[in-house]
Design a protein around this motif. Sequence first.
Motif, PDB file in Angstrom:
ATOM      1  N   GLY A  97     -13.413 -39.272  54.219  1.00 44.44           N
ATOM      2  CA  GLY A  97     -12.167 -40.014  54.359  1.00 44.44           C
ATOM      3  C   GLY A  97     -11.785 -40.384  55.772  1.00 44.44           C
ATOM      4  O   GLY A  97     -10.832 -41.138  55.967  1.00 44.44           O
ATOM      5  N   ASP A 140      -4.895 -45.366  54.051  1.00 39.76           N
ATOM      6  CA  ASP A 140      -4.938 -44.138  53.243  1.00 39.76           C
ATOM      7  C   ASP A 140      -4.079 -43.052  53.887  1.00 39.76           C
ATOM      8  O   ASP A 140      -3.457 -42.245  53.197  1.00 39.76           O
ATOM      9  CB  ASP A 140      -6.381 -43.629  53.108  1.00 39.76           C
ATOM     10  N   GLU A 141      -4.047 -43.045  55.215  1.00 36.46           N
ATOM     11  CA  GLU A 141      -3.303 -42.007  55.923  1.00 36.46           C
ATOM     12  C   GLU A 141      -1.866 -42.437  56.205  1.00 36.46           C
ATOM     13  O   GLU A 141      -0.942 -41.624  56.205  1.00 36.46           O
ATOM     14  CB  GLU A 141      -4.013 -41.701  57.245  1.00 36.46           C
ATOM     15  N   ARG A 151      -9.016 -49.377  56.026  1.00 33.48           N
ATOM     16  CA  ARG A 151      -8.882 -48.626  54.763  1.00 33.48           C
ATOM     17  C   ARG A 151      -8.444 -47.189  55.066  1.00 33.48           C
ATOM     18  O   ARG A 151      -7.565 -46.624  54.413  1.00 33.48           O
ATOM     19  CB  ARG A 151     -10.209 -48.662  54.010  1.00 33.48           C
TER      20      ARG A 151
END
Length: 159
Positions: free
Chosen positions: A53, A114-115, A110
Amino acid sequence: MQLKITINGEPVSRDVEPRQLLVHYIRETPGLTGTHWGCDTSNCGACVVLMDGQPVKSCTILAAMCEGHEIRTVESLESDGRLDPVQLGFHEHHALHCGFCTPGMLMTTRALLDENPNPSDEEIRVAISGAICRCTGYKNIVSAVRWAADHEAATRQEA
Ligand code: FES
Ligand code: FES
């Protein structure tokens, strides 16, 4: 050495030289050439993939360091014919010309969304500061990431 890495959810095995870089493993073993190899000096950011991730420059990591980790490449963004919002954003805002930097830009953004689903323009600029685009310019790229963030937020509200 025999190596097994999970790439885009699929286990990939191969006998590799201990010195092989992740970018070459990704491009040569499963043949995922969407990850670009631009400089080999950790400057351009075209080789960015996600490792558990987190965005990493795959030219700076040995494939051997990735055993047991999850690697995600740009090919994973589209699913069942549906583009990821960051891909749609780059399309909507004309955020690519030659496209060489684009895989790294997409994976970097991305990871950012996501964070941090609602980054400021400043935060977007900081996130992509490790990537070089030689032809589009950064204004459209920032607009594309902004569009993707807004689009994802709207989708979440509808769900
Ligand atoms: Fe990895 Fe340029 S190829 S940063
Ligand atoms: Fe050409 Fe970025 S689109 S280098």
